[in-house]
Design a protein around this motif. Sequence first.
Motif, PDB file in Angstrom:
ATOM      1  N   ALA A 197      56.698 -50.694 -56.259  1.00 34.22           N
ATOM      2  CA  ALA A 197      56.990 -51.815 -57.154  1.00 34.22           C
ATOM      3  C   ALA A 197      56.249 -53.081 -56.767  1.00 34.22           C
ATOM      4  N   THR A 198      56.126 -53.343 -55.443  1.00 32.28           N
ATOM      5  CA  THR A 198      55.560 -54.626 -55.017  1.00 32.28           C
ATOM      6  C   THR A 198      54.034 -54.639 -54.969  1.00 32.28           C
ATOM      7  N   ARG A 199      53.397 -53.474 -54.855  1.00 34.03           N
ATOM      8  CA  ARG A 199      51.928 -53.444 -54.785  1.00 34.03           C
ATOM      9  C   ARG A 199      51.307 -54.142 -55.987  1.00 34.03           C
ATOM     10  N   ASN A 200      51.881 -53.944 -57.144  1.00 34.18           N
ATOM     11  CA  ASN A 200      51.314 -54.511 -58.363  1.00 34.18           C
ATOM     12  C   ASN A 200      51.566 -56.008 -58.504  1.00 34.18           C
ATOM     13  N   LEU A 201      52.366 -56.573 -57.611  1.00 38.35           N
ATOM     14  CA  LEU A 201      52.619 -58.012 -57.661  1.00 38.35           C
ATOM     15  C   LEU A 201      51.498 -58.814 -57.019  1.00 38.35           C
ATOM     16  N   LEU A 202      50.675 -58.138 -56.218  1.00 37.70           N
ATOM     17  CA  LEU A 202      49.611 -58.820 -55.497  1.00 37.70           C
ATOM     18  C   LEU A 202      48.246 -58.481 -56.077  1.00 37.70           C
ATOM     19  N   PRO A 203      47.307 -59.418 -56.031  1.00 40.74           N
ATOM     20  CA  PRO A 203      45.925 -59.094 -56.399  1.00 40.74           C
ATOM     21  C   PRO A 203      45.403 -57.981 -55.492  1.00 40.74           C
ATOM     22  N   SER A 204      44.582 -57.115 -56.018  1.00 37.31           N
ATOM     23  CA  SER A 204      44.111 -55.963 -55.250  1.00 37.31           C
ATOM     24  C   SER A 204      43.428 -56.364 -53.956  1.00 37.31           C
ATOM     25  N   MET A 252      50.705 -57.975 -43.603  1.00 38.51           N
ATOM     26  CA  MET A 252      51.025 -58.990 -42.603  1.00 38.51           C
ATOM     27  C   MET A 252      50.239 -60.255 -42.928  1.00 38.51           C
ATOM     28  N   TRP A 253      50.913 -61.411 -42.874  1.00 40.70           N
ATOM     29  CA  TRP A 253      50.229 -62.685 -43.117  1.00 40.70           C
ATOM     30  C   TRP A 253      50.589 -63.683 -42.028  1.00 40.70           C
ATOM     31  N   ALA A 254      49.687 -64.586 -41.766  1.00 42.75           N
ATOM     32  CA  ALA A 254      49.925 -65.648 -40.783  1.00 42.75           C
ATOM     33  C   ALA A 254      49.304 -66.931 -41.304  1.00 42.75           C
ATOM     34  N   PHE A 255      50.111 -67.969 -41.385  1.00 40.50           N
ATOM     35  CA  PHE A 255      49.666 -69.282 -41.857  1.00 40.50           C
ATOM     36  C   PHE A 255      49.670 -70.232 -40.665  1.00 40.50           C
ATOM     37  N   ALA A 256      48.579 -70.965 -40.473  1.00 40.22           N
ATOM     38  CA  ALA A 256      48.455 -71.849 -39.312  1.00 40.22           C
ATOM     39  C   ALA A 256      48.036 -73.246 -39.735  1.00 40.22           C
ATOM     40  N   ALA A 257      48.531 -74.221 -38.990  1.00 35.57           N
ATOM     41  CA  ALA A 257      48.159 -75.624 -39.186  1.00 35.57           C
ATOM     42  C   ALA A 257      48.552 -76.397 -37.929  1.00 35.57           C
ATOM     43  N   GLY A 258      48.055 -77.611 -37.834  1.00 31.85           N
ATOM     44  CA  GLY A 258      48.456 -78.473 -36.734  1.00 31.85           C
ATOM     45  C   GLY A 258      49.944 -78.800 -36.830  1.00 31.85           C
ATOM     46  N   HIS A 286      46.317 -69.922 -54.876  1.00 36.21           N
ATOM     47  CA  HIS A 286      46.350 -68.835 -55.862  1.00 36.21           C
ATOM     48  C   HIS A 286      47.765 -68.246 -55.941  1.00 36.21           C
ATOM     49  N   PRO A 287      48.226 -67.921 -57.153  1.00 34.18           N
ATOM     50  CA  PRO A 287      49.566 -67.344 -57.305  1.00 34.18           C
ATOM     51  C   PRO A 287      49.801 -66.097 -56.453  1.00 34.18           C
ATOM     52  N   GLY A 288      48.754 -65.326 -56.225  1.00 33.15           N
ATOM     53  CA  GLY A 288      48.908 -64.123 -55.413  1.00 33.15           C
ATOM     54  C   GLY A 288      49.306 -64.434 -53.984  1.00 33.15           C
ATOM     55  N   LEU A 289      48.732 -65.485 -53.431  1.00 31.58           N
ATOM     56  CA  LEU A 289      49.085 -65.882 -52.068  1.00 31.58           C
ATOM     57  C   LEU A 289      50.495 -66.459 -52.019  1.00 31.58           C
ATOM     58  N   ARG A 290      50.867 -67.180 -53.062  1.00 30.77           N
ATOM     59  CA  ARG A 290      52.230 -67.716 -53.109  1.00 30.77           C
ATOM     60  C   ARG A 290      53.250 -66.578 -53.224  1.00 30.77           C
ATOM     61  N   THR A 291      52.906 -65.544 -53.975  1.00 30.40           N
ATOM     62  CA  THR A 291      53.779 -64.380 -54.092  1.00 30.40           C
ATOM     63  C   THR A 291      53.901 -63.648 -52.765  1.00 30.40           C
ATOM     64  N   LEU A 292      52.789 -63.543 -52.049  1.00 29.34           N
ATOM     65  CA  LEU A 292      52.775 -62.888 -50.744  1.00 29.34           C
ATOM     66  C   LEU A 292      53.800 -63.527 -49.809  1.00 29.34           C
ATOM     67  N   VAL A 293      53.825 -64.843 -49.786  1.00 32.85           N
ATOM     68  CA  VAL A 293      54.754 -65.557 -48.920  1.00 32.85           C
ATOM     69  C   VAL A 293      56.176 -65.514 -49.470  1.00 32.85           C
ATOM     70  N   ALA A 294      56.323 -65.847 -50.746  1.00 28.72           N
ATOM     71  CA  ALA A 294      57.664 -65.924 -51.342  1.00 28.72           C
ATOM     72  C   ALA A 294      58.373 -64.573 -51.353  1.00 28.72           C
ATOM     73  N   GLY A 295      57.619 -63.483 -51.427  1.00 26.35           N
ATOM     74  CA  GLY A 295      58.213 -62.163 -51.477  1.00 26.35           C
ATOM     75  C   GLY A 295      58.500 -61.541 -50.126  1.00 26.35           C
ATOM     76  N   THR A 296      58.301 -62.296 -49.055  1.00 27.33           N
ATOM     77  CA  THR A 296      58.562 -61.797 -47.711  1.00 27.33           C
ATOM     78  C   THR A 296      60.018 -62.040 -47.327  1.00 27.33           C
ATOM     79  N   PRO A 297      60.748 -61.031 -46.890  1.00 32.61           N
ATOM     80  CA  PRO A 297      62.139 -61.238 -46.463  1.00 32.61           C
ATOM     81  C   PRO A 297      62.212 -62.247 -45.316  1.00 32.61           C
ATOM     82  N   GLY A 298      63.226 -63.099 -45.357  1.00 33.44           N
ATOM     83  CA  GLY A 298      63.358 -64.116 -44.325  1.00 33.44           C
ATOM     84  C   GLY A 298      63.418 -63.543 -42.926  1.00 33.44           C
ATOM     85  N   GLU A 299      64.047 -62.371 -42.767  1.00 32.61           N
ATOM     86  CA  GLU A 299      64.160 -61.786 -41.425  1.00 32.61           C
ATOM     87  C   GLU A 299      62.846 -61.233 -40.905  1.00 32.61           C
TER      88      GLU A 299
END
Length: 427
Positions: A197-204, A252-258, A286-299
């Motif tokens: 179900a979730t594969r189609n939510l992200l850009p290929s 797996m995603w990792a967001f970094a900043a100061g 891009h909406p795909g990146l926002r979905t990647l983060v928003a769709g990640t379980p908090g745990e």
Amino acid sequence: MKRQHHVVVIGGGTGGLCLAQALHKAGVSVAVYERSRTRTERLQGYRVHINPHGSQALHECLPADLWQRFVDTCGSSGGNFAFLTEQLDELLEIGDDLIGSADPASGHHSVSRITLHQVLSAGLDGILHYDKEFVRYERNSDGTVTCHFADGTTATGDIVVAADGGGSRVRQQYLPSAGRVDTGIVTVAGKFPLTDATRNLLPSRLVDGPNNILPKPGRFMFCAPHDLADGRNDETYDHDKVLFDNTTSYVMWAFAAGRSRFPANVSDVDGIGLRNTVGRMIEDWHPGLRTLVAGTPGEAVSLLPIRTSVPVKQWPTTNITLLGDAIHSMTPFGGIGANTALRDARLLSHNIIDAVQQDRDMLAAIADYERQMVEYGFAAVRSSLRNATQAVSEATIGRVMFKTILRVCSAVPMLKRKMFSDLGSSE
């Protein structure tokens, strides 16, 4: 008559276990002392990239059946590696012609840290001891070293190897001048579950392969699929948190900043709060990146402060030595930390085994290891710190220049090959 040597390894992480596997396979007496109370207590649930250095080390150090188990339980990282803008516009794509290999022993692999730890722990019954928190060591009149643990027990060895991570207590006693510093960079990491179900939510592109996301200055993102769609990685331990699951596919995603870009109380924020914080920081991406983060379980979201070792001058060799993060802890930017620890294990085990089997001077064998390890290990530290600093730099001109270089390399294949043929190496 050849002298018998007993090796005491403090720390049951990637490097320490790989070293123990190699020594045990060669018949050298070895024991590993890990502070975790059980085999599953310290499991870390994110993907780790194994580069050719790591693959060669695992192939050489592991028994044949465990090496095959490692290969069989690796996930797929998908296809080509890409550099993208925050709108997913392609800057450069690197194909298998540069980083692929038909030989698993010299290739790149995607593996769950949990599964890697399970493979490295296998077959070490009676050798790997849990609930052993190292407190201090003392030298004995016969040249041996006795390690003391918090539970009142001790372990004595002819050689002691510190493999107890970035906060190494062995290092603090043995090389008190060798420390770590905070880089001022904060990383939030998460795992987006990949299902039918979730594969189609992200850009290929986000599912097809690893990506470095280069937005405007001051921020950086990396993402990579760990795909088990063909049913691999079926060995696991039951656990009720998504973070520790190694039987399902994910990105797996990792967001970094100061640190200044994050809330002052970021260290106290839970997984959902961290996810929402990153969501606000990428709200114009891009909406795909926002979905990647928003769709990640908090745990499945964690905070990772980024620290790095301070280079040290070569020290006088003794029968105490160090490997991995215990001596050259580095940032994750470049993905070479675990691979450098595996490289340490391969080199040190080779030197110890050779000294035992050929009845050669053990201190000379350790000195040779330390000389090489300090050179390539701290080269990796410098490289990963440089990558980290550039990734979150606030300098607009630097980011623009780097994007321009990537576009030029994309247009000139010969230049691309020259610049990226050693991608993922610690050289």
